[in-house]
Every structure is written in structure tokens, then in C-alpha cells.
Write an enzyme that holds these catalytic residues in place. Structure first.
Site, PDB file in Angstrom:
ATOM      1  N   ASP A  38       1.638  -4.111  -3.827  1.00 30.24           N
ATOM      2  CA  ASP A  38       2.821  -4.009  -3.062  1.00 30.24           C
ATOM      3  C   ASP A  38       3.843  -5.149  -3.255  1.00 30.24           C
ATOM      4  OD1 ASP A  38       4.300  -3.404  -0.656  1.00 30.24           O
ATOM      5  OD2 ASP A  38       3.461  -5.261   0.274  1.00 30.24           O
ATOM      6  N   ASP A  65       6.964  -6.748  -1.108  1.00 31.40           N
ATOM      7  CA  ASP A  65       7.308  -7.587  -0.120  1.00 31.40           C
ATOM      8  C   ASP A  65       6.095  -8.062   0.698  1.00 31.40           C
ATOM      9  OD1 ASP A  65       9.647  -6.972  -1.014  1.00 31.40           O
ATOM     10  OD2 ASP A  65      10.597  -6.090   0.465  1.00 31.40           O
ATOM     11  N   CYS A  87       9.954   3.806  -3.041  1.00 35.60           N
ATOM     12  CA  CYS A  87      10.082   4.783  -2.014  1.00 35.60           C
ATOM     13  C   CYS A  87      11.258   4.167  -1.184  1.00 35.60           C
ATOM     14  CB  CYS A  87       9.006   5.130  -1.119  1.00 35.60           C
ATOM     15  SG  CYS A  87       9.471   6.267   0.283  1.00 35.60           S
ATOM     16  N   HIS A 136      13.008   5.700   1.544  1.00 39.72           N
ATOM     17  CA  HIS A 136      13.039   6.468   2.689  1.00 39.72           C
ATOM     18  C   HIS A 136      12.729   5.785   3.915  1.00 39.72           C
ATOM     19  CE1 HIS A 136      12.638   9.556  -0.366  1.00 39.72           C
ATOM     20  NE2 HIS A 136      13.612   9.793   0.082  1.00 39.72           N
ATOM     21  N   CYS A 167       8.971  11.493   4.466  1.00 35.63           N
ATOM     22  CA  CYS A 167       9.042  12.086   2.954  1.00 35.63           C
ATOM     23  C   CYS A 167       7.688  12.126   2.324  1.00 35.63           C
ATOM     24  CB  CYS A 167       9.940  11.184   2.056  1.00 35.63           C
ATOM     25  SG  CYS A 167       9.078   9.446   1.859  1.00 35.63           S
ATOM     26  N   CYS A 194       6.892  10.515  -0.470  1.00 37.45           N
ATOM     27  CA  CYS A 194       6.594   9.532  -1.398  1.00 37.45           C
ATOM     28  C   CYS A 194       6.375   7.980  -0.827  1.00 37.45           C
ATOM     29  CB  CYS A 194       7.663   9.150  -2.398  1.00 37.45           C
ATOM     30  SG  CYS A 194       9.350   8.977  -1.613  1.00 37.45           S
ATOM     31  N   ASP A 222      -0.407  -6.366   1.924  1.00 35.83           N
ATOM     32  CA  ASP A 222      -0.521  -7.104   3.084  1.00 35.83           C
ATOM     33  C   ASP A 222      -0.422  -6.298   4.284  1.00 35.83           C
ATOM     34  OD1 ASP A 222       2.191  -6.408   2.640  1.00 35.83           O
ATOM     35  OD2 ASP A 222       2.925  -7.801   4.292  1.00 35.83           O
TER      36      ASP A 222
END
EC number: 3.1.3.15
Length: 355
Positions: free
Chosen positions: A9, A11, A93, A95, A101, A103, A130
Site C-alpha cells: 500500500d 498512503d 484504483c 474510483h 468498481c 479494481c 495499514d
């Protein structure tokens, strides 16, 4: 061999996530998580490939313009690259949750190609993030999830966890003649449990584990009412396969080994974990059996083991006592194996780049 991957990941994991709006849309909001770069370098050296996967809510809309995202993101990528951290892919992604969606994490649309058969080493690949959605993504991919947190599971802890050696393999081999269950732990010692139904063979296998510096458990049910042929042969095949699997990608191993005198015997063993099965064997015995083990089956055992393990093995012994001659072969092999499987670095010991 399939590849180990880390799906990471962005952020809140690689870089800090602003608590005010959860968007890194200005340069002054860009801040790396502690120790992330040195640990990622360490993990790359350990054989992991890196994939970044991130949900960026509403990216490209008025609430989160693409240009506001691109500046800090590109700077982050430049810093990673300048320090030697390389991501194979960056999966985004854009969205919102309401878009429903295919994804958005924890759905697997973005990582579908990694889920193809043998595209990745599922047992040694991880999702790191996280949020609960990162752990759900790992579950959906059939791999392990690690929930990042600065206090409870930070980058230093993750690096230690993922590079700690505990090489293990379990092999089950069932035929009409034998049912065999083998487990090996290359980085643990002691407490080996061996029961093949052939007492002297059990003793010899224990010599391999003891002098090899590793632990193994072997259970065999064979057609001993006929003879010990299938029991010894198939145990060699299963043990060789288990050792090969436990060695994994062989990164950092010493690869070669040599040795061993024992009482009046001199046993010589040369081993190369080469991926090329071959056995050179020279040993003569006075009697057809030592204890309840046929001496003719000793060569057969090492030939079977070297074939499934994929090693080049040279074994030779001279001496006066059959018991000592047999034992010297197994001890020499164990001691030589100890040298060869020892980890001393993180590179593959081959100029070809493959073993």
C-alpha cells in the site's frame, strides 16, 4: 521457481497519510514512513519483487485533480529509484467506494495476472498495508497480509520477519510399496524423529540430521515383509525432494561442501547443490547387511536422494569395519550438507544466475 512478491500500500504504509483529508496532493504533505527505504532495499536483496497497489479516491476528479497527485507521487518515485528501490508495477484504483468498481482493494482485478498459476510464490508473498482492506486483499489473493503500524508492526519489524530464515518443507510420497512422510527444518537443530522400520537405517538418517545441523521427521510404512529395497529407495527420493524444496531459491547458501575421518575409516564427500543430479560412489563392504540394512541399498539411497535433490555428490570411504564404513558415509554427507546449506549472504552462488 516462482517469484516472491510484496504488494505494498502507498498512503499510510510507504508514505504518511495526512489525517485531515487523506490526500497527498501537495509537496509539503509528502513524508516517508520511518526506515522504509533501507528495509525495502534489504527485502529486494532477499529476493522479493515490489508492487505498489493503492486506492486513490476520486483521482482525476475535481475533488482530487490528477496534476495535484502527480507532482508528489512522481517525486516519491524518483526518491525511491535514486536510492535503489524499484517497483515492478504501480497499480492505482482511482474510483470512489460508491462507484463499486472491480479494481478497488480488496478486490483483485488489479493483481489478476499475479494470480495465474505459478506466477508468484504464494507461500512467500505478502500484502503490506495499514488498513483492513489490505488484509482482506491478501486473503482474497490467498497470501499472507501484514498490517503496518509504526508501533506494533513497523518497517524494521517487517524486515526482520521477512528475512528471518526458517527453511521448511513437507513431502508426502505414497506408492503401492511405501507410504512416506518427510518434514525438514534446515534452520533448526535437534529433536529429529525417524521411523522407517529399518533400525540401522533410522540410525544412519539421524546421522545426516545431527551432523547436518538440521531437524527432520521421517515416517515410513514399507513392504518390509519382502525386503528393504523400496523403503530405502523411496525414503531417499522423498528426503531429496524435501531438502530441495526447503532450500527454496538457494539465495545466500554456500553451495559447496567437503569432508571426514571416522575411527579407522576415511570418508570423502564432495557436494555441489548445482541443480544437476549426479552420483559418484565408491564403497566396499564385507557383509551383505549391517544390522537390518542391506549394504547394497546404501548406494541406491544416495543415488535416489541426489536425483530428487538435484545435487552433484561424490562419496567414497575406506576402512576395515562395515558398520564404521556405512556410518562414515552418512556422517560425511551430513557434515558436508551442513556446510553447503549454510547461509552467508543474500546472492545466488552462481555465475549463471540460476541453480
Amino acid at each position: 521457481m516462482s517469484q516472491k512478491y510484496l504488494f505494498i500500500d502507498r498512503d499510510g504504509t510507504l508514505i504518511s497519510e495526512p489525517p485531515s483529508d487523506f490526500q497527498v496532493d501537495r509537496f509539503d504533505k509528502l513524508a516517508f514512513e520511518p526506515e522504509v527505504i533501507p528495509v525495502l532495499l534489504k527485502l529486494q536483496k532477499a529476493g522479493f519483487k515490489l508492487v505498489m497497489i493503492t486506492n486513490q479516491d476520486g483521482l482525476g476528479t475535481q475533488s482530487f485533480p490528477q496534476a495535484d497527485f502527480d507532482g508528489p507521487h512522481n517525486l516519491m518515485m524518483q526518491i525511491f529509484t535514486s536510492q535503489g528501490v524499484c517497483f515492478d508495477e504501480v497499480l492505482i484504483c482511482p474510483h470512489l467506494p460508491a462507484d463499486d468498481c472491480d479494481c478497488r482493494k480488496p478486490k483483485v482485478k488489479l493483481v489478476e495476472r499475479y494470480l495465474a498459476e505459478q506466477a508468484m510464490d504464494s507461500a512467500n508473498s505478502y500484502v503490506i498495508g495499514d488498513r483492513a482492506t489490505d488484509i482482506q486483499l491478501a486473503d482474497n489473493m490467498g497470501i499472507t497480509g501484514l498490517r503496518y503500524h509504526r508501533e506494533t508492526l513497523n518497517w524494521t519489524m517487517i524486515g526482520e520477519q521477512l528475512t528471518k530464515r526458517d527453511r521448511y518443507a513437507h513431502v508426502v510420497r505414497n506408492t503401492k510399496e511405501t507410504q512416506i512422510d518427510v518434514s525438514v527444518w534446515l534452520d533448526r537443530e535437534g529433536n529429529s524423529k525417524i521411523n522407517t522400520g529399518v533400525g540401522f537405517f533410522d540410525h544412519m538418517l539421524d546421522q545426516i540430521a545431527t551432523h547436518g545441523g538440521f531437524r527432520m521427521e521421517i515416517t515410513v510404512k514399507g513392504d518390509l515383509y519382502i525386503d528393504d529395497h523400496h523403503t530405502v529407495e523411496d525414503t531417499g527420493l522423498a528426503l531429496g525432494e524435501a531438502l530441495k524444496l526447503a532450500l527454496g531459491d538457494k539465495r545466500g547458501i554456500c553451495r559447496f561442501g567437503f569432508v571426514l575421518p571416522m575411527d579407522e575409516c576415511l570418508a570423502r564427500c564432495a557436494l555441489d547443490i548445482s541443480g544437476r543430479p549426479h552420483l559418484e560412489y565408491k564403497a566396499e563392504f564385507t557383509y551383505q547387511r549391517v544390522g537390518d540394512l542391506s549394504t547394497e541399498m546404501i548406494e541406491h539411497f544416495f543415488r535416489s536422494l541426489s536425483y530428487t535433490m538435484g545435487v552433484t555428490l561424490h562419496l567414497k570411504t575406506k576402512g576395515k569395519n562395515d558398520h564404521h564404513r556405512v556410518e562414515s558415509l552418512f556422517k560425511a554427507f551430513g557434515r558436508t550438507l551442513r556446510q553447503a546449506i549454510r547461509v552467508e549472504g543474500d546472492t545466488l552462488p552462481s555465475s549463471k544466475g540460476v541453480l
